[in-house]
Enzyme design. Structure first.
Site, PDB file in Angstrom:
ATOM      1  N   GLY A   1       0.822  -1.210   0.000  1.00  0.00           N
ATOM      2  CA  GLY A   1       0.000   0.000   0.000  1.00  0.00           C
ATOM      3  C   GLY A   1       0.854   1.258   0.000  1.00  0.00           C
ATOM      4  O   GLY A   1       0.512   2.260  -0.645  1.00  0.00           O
ATOM      5  N   ASP A   2       1.961   1.206   0.712  1.00  0.00           N
ATOM      6  CA  ASP A   2       2.872   2.352   0.753  1.00  0.00           C
ATOM      7  C   ASP A   2       3.517   2.582  -0.612  1.00  0.00           C
ATOM      8  O   ASP A   2       3.766   3.726  -1.007  1.00  0.00           O
ATOM      9  CB  ASP A   2       3.957   2.125   1.809  1.00  0.00           C
ATOM     10  CG  ASP A   2       3.376   1.851   3.183  1.00  0.00           C
ATOM     11  OD1 ASP A   2       2.316   2.429   3.500  1.00  0.00           O
ATOM     12  OD2 ASP A   2       3.967   1.044   3.935  1.00  0.00           O
TER      13      ASP A   2
END
Length: 310
Positions: free
Chosen positions: A252-253
């Site tokens: 997600g990062d």
């Protein structure tokens, strides 16, 4: 400039195990330590993609010293705000047989009284119009419940672009400050509206409700179903790539990093989604929580299919 903020960084200790068994002694195959926290992961990925950012981090104690040393060695630019408490350590358990990924995260230390004032002052004095502020992850105990709102408001005052990737009540609260872009995953969007979402049309409908509250863009990550971009006028679906999953830590990062780097470079929506999905794919096929090998980035970019839904 892209300024990332990590209020609650961590050392991520990744442990690989064959066939994890609860209530029994398990033998490790491999152990590694990486510096983490969502904002740090974003900055690490931007750097791996050949970009530049300034990672603002609150650290303290021996674990904080380790993070600063590692950040320096990998070439991260940092703004350090010191805290008395020892920075946390998280455990990531990877079962290589059953393909499961279990996170055990510490809450982190309490924040010193001066920390909040220092970080807000730094953001207010550093950001300029068209800079990017990326806020992600959890907060330290002792900081205001609306700390993310305060940081967004500081950025809004100077015309900076704000990207937010937080969850739970922090996400619900920060929307009131009208960040430019938020990136919930499908489960966080469900929690935000206290509902179950099964169809892409429902994702779009709920995201549009957030646009009506004053947000410019909502990007929803849906795992293997891909990445949805919703703004006032358009909806795009970026289809996920099929890669060998070795770890989901930081995926997600990596999406946030791809979004920030591409938007900062004034790329269009389709190019931005391709970069974000490809960056996440590189991370997913990398062991542990180390930064993904971006050697495949350009190859993946050429393979991502984008569909304009609206």
């Amino acid at each position: 400039m892209i300024l990332t903020v990590t209020l609650n960084p961590a050392i991520d200790r990744t442990i690989e195990i064959e066939n994890l068994e609860v209530d029994k002694v398990n033998r490790t195959l491999k152990v590694r330590k990486d510096i983490g926290g969502k904002g740090i992961n974003v900055s690490k990925t931007i750097l791996a993609m050949g970009g530049d950012s300034l990672a603002t981090i609150i650290v303290g104690g021996p674990n904080g010293d380790f993070i600063l040393k590692e950040a320096q060695q990998m070439g991260l630019k940092t703004k350090v705000i010191l805290n008395k408490g020892n920075t946390r350590e998280n455990i990531k358990i990877v079962d290589v047989v059953n393909k499961t990924y279990t996170d055990i995260n510490e809450p982190g230390p309490d924040a010193d009284e001066a920390v909040e004032e220092e970080i807000l002052s730094f953001i207010g004095s550093t950001l300029s119009e068209n800079d990017f502020l990326v806020l992600s992850g959890s907060s330290l105990k002792g900081l205001s419940d609306d700390i993310f709102n305060k940081m967004v408001e500081k950025a809004n005052q100077v015309g900076a672009y704000t990207m937010v990737d937080v969850e739970g009540e922090k996400l619900r609260t920060v929307i009131e400050s009208k960040p430019s872009l938020i990136k919930p995953n499908i489960h966080e969007l469900e929690a935000l509206f206290n509902t179950s979402i099964t169809r892409i049309e429902e994702v779009v409908s709920y995201a549009q409700k957030l646009i009506e509250k004053g947000l410019q863009t909502v990007v929803v990550s849906m795992g293997e179903k891909g990445l949805l971009w919703i703004d006032e006028n358009t909806v795009y679906l970026g289809e996920a790539l099929k890669v060998d999953v070795k770890s989901t830590v930081g995926a997600g990062d990596a999406i946030v990093a791809g979004l920030a780097k591409s938007l900062n470079e004034k790329r269009n929506v389709e190019e931005t989604l391709r970069v974000a999905i490809s960056a996440a794919s590189c991370v997913i096929e990398t062991e542990g929580s180390k930064t993904g090998n971006m050697a495949s980035l350009n190859t993946y970019i050429s393979k991502v299919d984008i569909v304009k839904l609206v």
